[in-house]
Design a protein around this motif. Structure first.
Motif, PDB file in Angstrom:
ATOM      1  N   THR A 149       0.822  -1.211   0.000  1.00 36.43           N
ATOM      2  CA  THR A 149       0.000   0.000   0.000  1.00 36.43           C
ATOM      3  C   THR A 149       0.854   1.257   0.000  1.00 36.43           C
ATOM      4  N   LEU A 150       1.929   1.240   0.791  1.00 38.31           N
ATOM      5  CA  LEU A 150       2.754   2.437   0.926  1.00 38.31           C
ATOM      6  C   LEU A 150       3.688   2.665  -0.259  1.00 38.31           C
ATOM      7  N   LEU A 151       4.211   1.587  -0.842  1.00 39.28           N
ATOM      8  CA  LEU A 151       5.266   1.737  -1.843  1.00 39.28           C
ATOM      9  C   LEU A 151       4.814   1.521  -3.279  1.00 39.28           C
ATOM     10  N   ALA A 152       3.656   0.914  -3.502  1.00 45.16           N
ATOM     11  CA  ALA A 152       3.199   0.723  -4.883  1.00 45.16           C
ATOM     12  C   ALA A 152       2.887   2.078  -5.518  1.00 45.16           C
ATOM     13  N   PRO A 153       3.292   2.293  -6.765  1.00 46.80           N
ATOM     14  CA  PRO A 153       3.062   3.594  -7.404  1.00 46.80           C
ATOM     15  C   PRO A 153       1.596   3.868  -7.708  1.00 46.80           C
ATOM     16  N   GLN A 154       0.794   2.814  -7.790  1.00 48.77           N
ATOM     17  CA  GLN A 154      -0.638   2.948  -8.060  1.00 48.77           C
ATOM     18  C   GLN A 154      -1.402   2.033  -7.105  1.00 48.77           C
ATOM     19  N   PRO A 155      -2.671   2.335  -6.832  1.00 46.23           N
ATOM     20  CA  PRO A 155      -3.470   1.437  -5.986  1.00 46.23           C
ATOM     21  C   PRO A 155      -3.543   0.032  -6.586  1.00 46.23           C
ATOM     22  N   ILE A 156      -3.390  -0.972  -5.765  1.00 47.50           N
ATOM     23  CA  ILE A 156      -3.421  -2.370  -6.211  1.00 47.50           C
ATOM     24  C   ILE A 156      -4.796  -2.928  -5.919  1.00 47.50           C
ATOM     25  N   GLN A 157      -5.608  -3.098  -6.968  1.00 45.48           N
ATOM     26  CA  GLN A 157      -6.983  -3.551  -6.808  1.00 45.48           C
ATOM     27  C   GLN A 157      -7.213  -4.972  -7.310  1.00 45.48           C
ATOM     28  N   GLY A 158      -6.303  -5.501  -8.123  1.00 44.01           N
ATOM     29  CA  GLY A 158      -6.516  -6.827  -8.678  1.00 44.01           C
ATOM     30  C   GLY A 158      -5.203  -7.474  -9.065  1.00 44.01           C
ATOM     31  N   PRO A 159      -5.265  -8.740  -9.510  1.00 43.03           N
ATOM     32  CA  PRO A 159      -4.038  -9.454  -9.881  1.00 43.03           C
ATOM     33  C   PRO A 159      -3.227  -8.745 -10.957  1.00 43.03           C
ATOM     34  N   MET A 160      -3.901  -8.170 -11.959  1.00 42.79           N
ATOM     35  CA  MET A 160      -3.163  -7.497 -13.025  1.00 42.79           C
ATOM     36  C   MET A 160      -2.477  -6.231 -12.509  1.00 42.79           C
ATOM     37  N   ASP A 161      -3.122  -5.542 -11.570  1.00 40.75           N
ATOM     38  CA  ASP A 161      -2.473  -4.381 -10.958  1.00 40.75           C
ATOM     39  C   ASP A 161      -1.223  -4.811 -10.208  1.00 40.75           C
ATOM     40  N   PHE A 162      -1.304  -5.930  -9.506  1.00 37.86           N
ATOM     41  CA  PHE A 162      -0.151  -6.428  -8.750  1.00 37.86           C
ATOM     42  C   PHE A 162       1.001  -6.763  -9.699  1.00 37.86           C
ATOM     43  N   ILE A 163       0.663  -7.427 -10.799  1.00 40.87           N
ATOM     44  CA  ILE A 163       1.703  -7.791 -11.772  1.00 40.87           C
ATOM     45  C   ILE A 163       2.276  -6.543 -12.441  1.00 40.87           C
ATOM     46  N   ARG A 164       1.400  -5.598 -12.803  1.00 40.58           N
ATOM     47  CA  ARG A 164       1.848  -4.416 -13.548  1.00 40.58           C
ATOM     48  C   ARG A 164       2.649  -3.456 -12.670  1.00 40.58           C
ATOM     49  N   TYR A 165       2.163  -3.179 -11.462  1.00 42.07           N
ATOM     50  CA  TYR A 165       2.768  -2.134 -10.647  1.00 42.07           C
ATOM     51  C   TYR A 165       3.724  -2.650  -9.574  1.00 42.07           C
ATOM     52  N   VAL A 166       3.738  -3.959  -9.352  1.00 43.71           N
ATOM     53  CA  VAL A 166       4.636  -4.512  -8.334  1.00 43.71           C
ATOM     54  C   VAL A 166       5.661  -5.444  -8.982  1.00 43.71           C
ATOM     55  N   VAL A 167       5.174  -6.459  -9.720  1.00 42.76           N
ATOM     56  CA  VAL A 167       6.086  -7.454 -10.290  1.00 42.76           C
ATOM     57  C   VAL A 167       6.888  -6.883 -11.450  1.00 42.76           C
ATOM     58  N   LEU A 168       6.215  -6.167 -12.364  1.00 39.23           N
ATOM     59  CA  LEU A 168       6.873  -5.705 -13.591  1.00 39.23           C
ATOM     60  C   LEU A 168       7.164  -4.210 -13.605  1.00 39.23           C
ATOM     61  N   ALA A 169       7.026  -3.564 -12.484  1.00 38.90           N
ATOM     62  CA  ALA A 169       7.240  -2.108 -12.455  1.00 38.90           C
ATOM     63  C   ALA A 169       8.695  -1.779 -12.792  1.00 38.90           C
ATOM     64  N   PRO A 170       8.925  -0.894 -13.793  1.00 36.10           N
ATOM     65  CA  PRO A 170      10.310  -0.528 -14.153  1.00 36.10           C
ATOM     66  C   PRO A 170      10.935   0.346 -13.076  1.00 36.10           C
ATOM     67  N   HIS A 171      12.238   0.165 -12.893  1.00 40.28           N
ATOM     68  CA  HIS A 171      13.009   0.968 -11.940  1.00 40.28           C
ATOM     69  C   HIS A 171      12.433   0.890 -10.523  1.00 40.28           C
ATOM     70  N   SER A 172      11.872  -0.256 -10.192  1.00 45.28           N
ATOM     71  CA  SER A 172      11.311  -0.462  -8.851  1.00 45.28           C
ATOM     72  C   SER A 172      11.735  -1.837  -8.340  1.00 45.28           C
ATOM     73  N   TYR A 173      12.078  -1.879  -7.083  1.00 43.82           N
ATOM     74  CA  TYR A 173      12.475  -3.132  -6.472  1.00 43.82           C
ATOM     75  C   TYR A 173      11.456  -3.572  -5.411  1.00 43.82           C
ATOM     76  N   LEU A 174      10.217  -3.118  -5.581  1.00 37.86           N
ATOM     77  CA  LEU A 174       9.189  -3.442  -4.595  1.00 37.86           C
ATOM     78  C   LEU A 174       8.930  -4.942  -4.536  1.00 37.86           C
ATOM     79  N   PHE A 175       8.858  -5.579  -5.710  1.00 39.91           N
ATOM     80  CA  PHE A 175       8.576  -7.017  -5.707  1.00 39.91           C
ATOM     81  C   PHE A 175       9.710  -7.785  -5.034  1.00 39.91           C
ATOM     82  N   GLU A 176      10.950  -7.411  -5.349  1.00 40.90           N
ATOM     83  CA  GLU A 176      12.093  -8.068  -4.723  1.00 40.90           C
ATOM     84  C   GLU A 176      12.088  -7.846  -3.211  1.00 40.90           C
TER      85      GLU A 176
END
Length: 281
Positions: A149-176
């Protein structure tokens, strides 16, 4: 003057012996698990069905809050050893050529009521350890939710949001970072619980004995335990990825296999056997 021998129920940290096993032994545990499932039939699959339904309820409750759902499912893995207690009891009964039925499951889940005092080795040890794991799972759910919630660049509302903004987010190490924090929390809980619940079910051990024995099993067998952890994670992900249907088969398999892991890893003959209510030594 010699010291008197303490009674069997006195608090002691004497640990049972831990055996060294071959690297591929976890695969044998899975084979033994399917043998047990074949003998137990629907009772084993009922455990998986109940937990699959529980997972479906989580999806319904948190379907619009994927950040919470991700943490809830990973937290579920932490408390899974407690939820599999009756599967351990079923494998133990098969090992002893005892009948396996609904009555066994009822005794397994209600036996703690016959030993309400917190005496060493009493059934409350299972309850206290279950509470410990539940708190750990809850802690990870809250940590995971706060992190995303704090570090994702966009609100995470569904699986695709998680993949897009957490797993595949460029220049972000949130998933790691999310994976690393999960590993930091999960590794000690795995080491604390890998044989703890079967030991508490089988023998009059206290919670500290069970946890330390579990750690000893991991330290003596780091490679096989790493393989076992990977198998647990892999099969669980398959179960979750199959729209939870696979959990009907995965949960009983891993539960029965965990009993055989305990039997291979721990020589518990030095500890008194835990008797069910109404049994006499």
């Amino acid at each position: 003057m010699p010291h008197p021998t303490p009674p069997p129920t006195s608090l002691s940290l004497a640990l049972p012996a831990v055996r060294e096993i071959a690297f591929g032994q976890p695969l044998h545990w899975l084979a033994l698990a399917w043998r047990d499932i074949a003998r137990c039939g629907w009772l084993s699959f009922a455990h998986g069905a109940v937990l699959a339904l529980f997972g479906a309820a989580l999806v319904l409750i948190a379907r619009d809050r994927f950040w919470l759902l991700a943490g809830a499912f990973s937290g579920f893995l932490v408390i899974a050893p407690v939820l599999a207690t009756s599967l351990y009891a079923m494998s133990r009964a098969l090992e002893r050529n005892e009948p396996v039925g609904v009555a066994l499951l009822v005794r397994t889940w209600t036996s703690w009521q016959h030993a309400r005092r917190s005496e060493a080795g009493g059934y409350w040890c299972l309850v206290r350890f279950g509470i410990l794991l539940a708190l750990a799972g809850t802690g990870w759910v809250l940590t995971s939710a706060a992190l995303i919630t704090l570090l994702a660049p966009q609100p995470i509302q569904g699986p695709m949001d998680f993949i897009r903004y957490v797993v595949l987010a460029p220049h972000s190490y949130l998933f790691e970072l999310w994976l690393a924090m999960g590993g930091v929390m999960a590794a000690p809980m795995f080491a604390s619980s890998v044989v703890a619940m079967p030991l508490l079910l089988d023998r009059r051990a206290n919670m500290m004995q069970a946890v330390l024995t579990s750690w000893q099993a991991v330290l003596v067998n780091p490679a096989p335990m790493a393989l076992w952890a990977a198998l647990i994670m892999g099969f669980t992900l398959l179960g979750l990825g199959s729209l939870l249907i696979g959990l009907v088969f995965v949960i009983p398999m891993l539960g029965h296999a965990s009993w055989h892991a305990y039997r291979d890893l721990v020589d518990a003959s030095s500890l008194p056997e835990r008797l069910a209510p109404g049994e006499t030594a």
